[in-house]
Structure formats: structure tokens, C-alpha cells
Write an enzyme that holds these catalytic residues in place. Structure first.
Site, PDB file in Angstrom:
ATOM      1  N   LYS A 216      16.956 -46.806   9.738  1.00 54.51           N
ATOM      2  CA  LYS A 216      17.173 -45.440  10.244  1.00 54.51           C
ATOM      3  C   LYS A 216      15.998 -44.971  11.093  1.00 54.51           C
ATOM      4  CE  LYS A 216      18.906 -42.282   7.451  1.00 54.51           C
ATOM      5  NZ  LYS A 216      19.028 -41.192   6.426  1.00 54.51           N
ATOM      6  N   GLU A 222       9.346 -54.274   6.470  1.00 55.54           N
ATOM      7  CA  GLU A 222       9.999 -55.569   6.323  1.00 55.54           C
ATOM      8  C   GLU A 222      11.014 -55.807   7.440  1.00 55.54           C
ATOM      9  OE1 GLU A 222       8.960 -54.084   2.151  1.00 55.54           O
ATOM     10  OE2 GLU A 222       9.777 -53.238   4.004  1.00 55.54           O
ATOM     11  N   GLY A 288      20.043 -44.315   1.554  1.00 55.88           N
ATOM     12  CA  GLY A 288      20.249 -45.722   1.873  1.00 55.88           C
ATOM     13  C   GLY A 288      21.204 -46.428   0.941  1.00 55.88           C
ATOM     14  N   ARG A 289      21.081 -46.173  -0.363  1.00 58.66           N
ATOM     15  CA  ARG A 289      21.935 -46.874  -1.327  1.00 58.66           C
ATOM     16  C   ARG A 289      23.344 -46.306  -1.362  1.00 58.66           C
ATOM     17  NH1 ARG A 289      17.950 -43.936  -3.345  1.00 58.66           N
ATOM     18  NH2 ARG A 289      18.287 -42.305  -4.907  1.00 58.66           N
ATOM     19  N   GLU A 374      17.601 -47.053  -8.817  1.00 55.18           N
ATOM     20  CA  GLU A 374      16.820 -46.272  -7.869  1.00 55.18           C
ATOM     21  C   GLU A 374      17.211 -44.802  -7.941  1.00 55.18           C
ATOM     22  OE1 GLU A 374      15.278 -47.978  -3.975  1.00 55.18           O
ATOM     23  OE2 GLU A 374      16.780 -46.579  -3.214  1.00 55.18           O
ATOM     24  N   HIS A 405      28.540 -68.640 -20.261  1.00 50.57           N
ATOM     25  CA  HIS A 405      27.760 -69.828 -20.605  1.00 50.57           C
ATOM     26  C   HIS A 405      26.274 -69.606 -20.362  1.00 50.57           C
ATOM     27  CE1 HIS A 405      31.233 -72.568 -21.185  1.00 50.57           C
ATOM     28  NE2 HIS A 405      31.827 -71.675 -20.394  1.00 50.57           N
ATOM     29  N   LYS A 529       4.265 -49.420  -1.436  1.00 49.69           N
ATOM     30  CA  LYS A 529       4.198 -49.594   0.021  1.00 49.69           C
ATOM     31  C   LYS A 529       2.840 -49.159   0.556  1.00 49.69           C
ATOM     32  CE  LYS A 529       9.117 -48.740   1.023  1.00 49.69           C
ATOM     33  NZ  LYS A 529      10.045 -47.837   1.759  1.00 49.69           N
TER      34      LYS A 529
END
Length: 564
Positions: A216, A222, A288-289, A374, A405, A529
Site C-alpha cells: 500500500k 521485505e 492488510g489481513r 494479529e 497421522h 521492525k
């Protein structure tokens, strides 16, 4: 800070006290799902809810009729319905950032334009305008009209983002693979670890690859680091292949034809070399999420097409309307949220498993980890005061039957109670038989068997009746009373996937409201960060190293000694 009423302390309400008394009474008399099912022939009917093409079976949860009513009383005591309506209307319920919370506006139909005004803007009209731009662009790519620098059509996408700009698109891309119809695939790069980028571009032809940079602000460390690496890879390989000569002019042309952006920072997009006309944005009121159904999903629109994406949005919207308009006592979504509060705050559970019995949903638990943790991993309330009870759960899971399993042993016989959601679909895109056995029915038999075993268990007498030696009888006893919710759908489609995501978005909202927290900020990710920016120079700068704590210094010295 936003002028939103202070949260109501749920723990000080009569409804909370009533629930605590009820919990104590249940513990005293003994919780037994087997007995509850035997004594109430209508239990399944009362706790089963059909919502569009999904069935929610809540009957194997540790609740009675009284529990359900008391949970609804608590929801009303904290004004859940009022806060829900505030969210839908665009009130700035994200208090620490003074923002509206309007992911629900991302999926409203065009005819609802003019119904939600946020800071003077028509939210629905803005959303539909941006969707139209994305749909037109996607059709150019899908049809082959959009071509790379050598005139070849696009066959591969590389989407670069992290967090909400990656987890949602990756999950949906994997979930809907049977519906890809344009001969275009997508690879997603998120991790700043160079290994991620190296593996994702391996084998790609840059002449047929389109890169989408999703950020955005166009400043995410990153994402922009990876974007620059991919740009260097693109230009280097195009030059090696003779597609460009490496001049500034031809490099610029290649970037313009092979890179687009999802961002609102048009000046930074242009500085990167992307035409701002090929940048698609979203709004401050979309976290964002909660953004997979915004421009963040551009890769999905290209791979699956605008029509499929509209089905996806329609699934979200169907649940949005259901959650808003259904009374709490009959509202499966609200009840699932309240059940999580019941288990977290009264039973003291700390984790929640989500177990999809569909391999295409193999990234769904990872997506929910960000959505839920979050959002609700907070220790202060939305007015800045400390929380008064435990908040958040550790969400985790893997697809069945693989998980059976691996970790189901802990769920069945461990000392911790772990509520679990089981998700499956009646129909499969890939039917198969094995010696006359319908493999999908064999698969669904496991889906049904696990919730039955968790609910009803197996007594010592039942184990003995099978001829089990007495010394190992205790090891083969299953206590039962392990709560599960079953979500059973017709078929995994774009519509049903949109429904599922919206269900968990609203579950997260319900929990956050009870706990009095702002589920829409994420300040907890900021400190790391900031410290990373301070620490990184210390790999080579002695003054920066000296400023670090002893442990960090020791680790960096190890790095210096071993880096080759």
C-alpha cells in the site's frame, strides 16, 4: 483518538457472573456429550444452522440450551450488535489509528453505491470503480492483449508482498486451482530470505512473466527489497536472451511492460518505473489481513477471471448480511465467536485447531493465523486500559487426513483441551475410486469419525470388551467431551471460499468486542521492525555493534566469524 465509547468490561457484567456460575455448575455435575445427546433428541436440530450452501453443526460443543442463552446475554451486555452495526456503517472503531473498519464494503454490490459515506467519500462507489479498473486490466492480460517487451503473451505471474499482501492471495490461489482457466499461473514471493526469491523465479521465462508488487505504501522493507531483486533478475535475463540491450530506455520499457503495482503511493510507483495507470489501490479502512478481496487480490482476478472474483465477493457479502441480520441465538457465526470466548475465558484453553478436509485448503490455517492472532493478540483495550481477561488463541492446523497421522494424538488424549473446527465438502473436483471404493467417501468417513471420537470417546469397559489386555486398557481409553464444530459445504467454490473467510473475519470481531480490544491495529509487529533497522548495520559497523545488548553482540560476533 476516535470518539468511540469506552469498552464495557465483560468480566464485571451480570452476564459474565451468570456464565461463571453456570460453568461451575456444569463442572460439578459433570459434562457429558454422550449423556446430553441421549437425553435431548432435538439437540442436533437446535444446534445445526444452514447458511446458504454451508451447514454448521455446533452440537458437539460443550454447551447446553442454557449455555447458548447465557453466551448471547453476554454478547448483548457488551453491545455486540451495536458495535457490529457501527462497523458496517463506517464508524472509526479502529481507535488507535482513528480509522473506519470497512472490509465489508469491499464486497457490496454496485447497486449499494451511496449507502456508506466515509470521510466524505462514497466507499462502495470507490470500490466498484477500482474493481472495474482491475477487471479491465485482467482481461487484457488473460486475452493476450497485454504483451511483454518481446511481444509474447503473459503466462506467469509473480506476486510480491508480505503478511496480508501475501497470505490471503496465496491461500485463495491454492484453494481455487481447479478453476484456473487462462493458462496463467502465479508464484508468490514474501520472505526476505533470498532463498524464497531464488526458488520462485527458478525456471521462469522473463519474456512471459508479469510481476505484481503489492505494498500500500510502497515502502514495506521485505516487499521492496524483493521487488528490486526481481527487477534485477528480470533485466539481467532479458538482456541475456537478447530481448533488450540493457540501455536505460529499453530497461524502462521492459519494466513498464512486466511490472504493475497494488499501491496508493503513485509517486513511488512511478519512481520504480511502473506507469501509475497500472497501479491499483485500496483504502486506509482496509487492514492488510482483511484485504484479499481488494486490489491485493489482483493476481487472483488475472488467474481466475472477473466473473469468478465476483462469485468470491458474493460469498463474502452473503455472510456479511447473514451476520448482520440474524438474531444472535440463531446466528451460527456469532455463536462460533462466543463459543471461542466460552472456551478461552471459562475453560482456560489457549489454542484452537482448524482442520480442513480438503487439500485445496492446505493454506487456510496459515491464513487464519494472521487473521485471528494479529487481530486479537492484544493486552490493552481500545481505550488504552489493560484487558481484564485472557485474549486471543493460538490458531493452527493442517489438512485431514495428514493431521491425523501427526498431531491428532494430542487433541484426542492430551491433557489440554483443544477446540477444533472441521471443514469439509460433499463434492470433490477430482472424484476417484479404489477397487470400487469411492475415495472421497473414504476421506469424508475420516472427517465424520474424528468428530465422533472426540465427542464421545471410548470407555475402559468398551476397550476391555474388545479383548484388550488389562495393563494397556488405560492407554486406549478416550475421555471424549473434546469440543468440535463441523462446517460441511456442498462444494469448494469461489462463493463458498468467500463465505468461509467472512465467517472467520466476523468470529474474530465477536471475540474482540467481548474482550474490549481493537482487532484492527497491529502495533505488536512494529518494535521488531524498528530494532532490525538499528541492528542490521552492526554486522559490519563496530559502533553499531557496541550499542547492542550482550546477547545480540555475541550472536553477531558468531555471524562475523562464520560468514563466508
Amino acid at each position: 483518538m476516535s470518539c468511540v465509547p469506552a469498552p464495557i468490561d465483560a468480566t464485571q457484567t451480570p452476564a459474565w457472573a451468570a456464565l461463571k456460575n453456570h460453568y461451575d455448575a456444569l463442572q460439578k455435575e459433570g459434562i457429558s456429550l454422550k449423556s446430553w445427546f441421549a437425553s435431548d433428541s432435538a439437540r442436533v436440530e437446535k444446534l445445526t444452522f444452514d447458511v446458504n450452501d454451508l451447514r454448521f453443526d455446533l452440537s458437539k460443543n460443550l454447551v447446553t440450551d442454557e449455555t447458548v442463552q447465557l453466551l448471547c446475554d453476554l454478547a448483548r451486555a457488551v453491545n455486540l450488535e451495536e458495535r457490529r452495526d457501527q462497523m458496517y456503517a463506517g464508524v472509526h472503531i479502529n481507535t488507535t489509528e482513528d480509522r473506519a473498519v470497512l472490509h465489508t464494503a469491499l464486497r457490496r454490490p454496485a447497486e449499494e453505491a451511496g449507502t456508506i459515506m466515509v470521510d466524505g467519500q462514497d466507499a462502495v462507489a470507490d470500490v466498484r470503480h477500482e474493481l472495474d479498473r482491475m477487471y479491465a486490466f485482467a482481461e487484457r492480460v488473460r486475452s493476450g492483449e497485454w504483451k511483454g517487451v518481446t511481444g509474447k503473451r503473459i503466462e506467469h505471474l509473480v506476486s510480491i508482498g508480505i503478511g496480508g499482501s501475501d497470505l490471503g492471495p496465496v491461500m485463495v490461489y491454492e484453494a481455487l486451482k481447479p478453476f484456473a482457466d487462462a493458462g496463467i499461473d502465479c508464484r508468490y514471493i514474501s520472505n526476505i530470505d533470498p532463498n524464497d526469491m531464488a526458488e520462485k523465479v527458478k525456471g521462469l521465462d522473463p519474456e512471459t512473466t508479469l510481476v505484481i508488487i503489492v505494498s500500500k505504501t510502497f515502502t514495506t522493507l521485505e516487499t521492496l527489497t524483493n521487488a528490486r531483486e526481481v527487477k534485477a533478475w528480470m533485466l539481467e535475463h532479458l538482456k541475456e536472451q537478447g530481448a533488450i540491450d540493457g540501455s536505460d530506455a529499453q530497461n524502462a520499457e521492459a519494466i513498464a511492460k512486466h511490472f504493475v503495482a497494488v499501491s496508493t503511493a503513485l509517486d513511488l510507483v512511478a519512481d520504480f518505473g511502473i506507469d501509475p495507470e497500472n497501479a491499483f489501490g485500496f483504502w486506509s479502512w482496509v487492514g492488510g489481513r482483511y484485504s484479499v478481496d481488494s486490489a491485493v487480490g489482483l493476481s487472483l482476478i488475472i488467474v481466475y477471471g472477473p466473473e469468478r472474483f465476483e462469485e468470491f465477493l458474493a460469498g463474502f457479502h452473503a455472510i456479511d448480511e447473514y451476520f448482520q441480520n440474524t438474531p444472535l441465538e440463531q446466528n451460527a457465526v456469532a455463536l462460533m465467536g462466543m463459543l471461542n470466548v466460552w472456551y478461552r475465558n471459562f475453560f482456560g484453553v489457549s489454542s484452537h485447531a482448524v482442520l480442513p478436509y480438503n487439500q485445496y485448503l492446505h493454506r487456510f490455517p496459515a491464513y487464519l493465523q494472521q487473521l485471528t492472532m494479529e487481530s486479537n493478540g492484544k493486552q490493552v483495550r481500545w481505550d488504552g486500559t489493560p484487558v481484564t481477561c485472557d485474549t486471543g488463541e493460538i490458531f493452527w492446523g493442517e489438512p485431514g487426513t495428514n493431521g491425523q497421522h501427526a498431531f491428532y494424538q494430542l487433541i484426542h488424549q492430551g491433557t489440554a483441551m483443544i477446540p477444533a473446527d472441521f471443514i469439509a465438502f460433499v463434492n470433490t473436483e477430482n472424484p476417484a475410486t479404489d477397487g470400487g471404493q469411492d475415495v472421497h467417501e473414504l476421506f469424508l468417513g475420516n472427517f465424520l469419525a474424528q468428530t465422533k471420537a472426540l465427542a464421545f470417546g471410548k470407555t475402559a469397559d468398551e476397550v476391555r470388551a474388545e479383548g484388550t489386555p488389562e495393563e494397556i486398557v488405560p492407554a486406549r481409553v478416550f475421555t471424549g467431551n473434546r469440543p468440535t464444530t463441523s462446517i460441511f459445504g456442498d462444494r469448494l467454490t469461489a462463493f463458498s471460499l468467500g463465505e468461509l473467510i467472512a465467517v472467520y473475519e466476523h468470529i474474530t470481531f465477536v471475540e474482540g468486542t467481548v474482550w474490549g480490544i481493537d482487532s484492527y491495529d497491529q502495533w505488536g509487529v512494529e518494535l521488531g521492525k524498528q530494532l532490525a533497522k538499528q541492528i542490521t548495520p552492526a554486522f559490519h559497523d563496530d559502533a553499531a555493534l557496541e550499542a547492542q545488548d550482550a546477547s545480540t553482540q555475541s550472536l553477531i560476533e558468531f555471524y562475523r566469524a562464520h560468514r563466508k
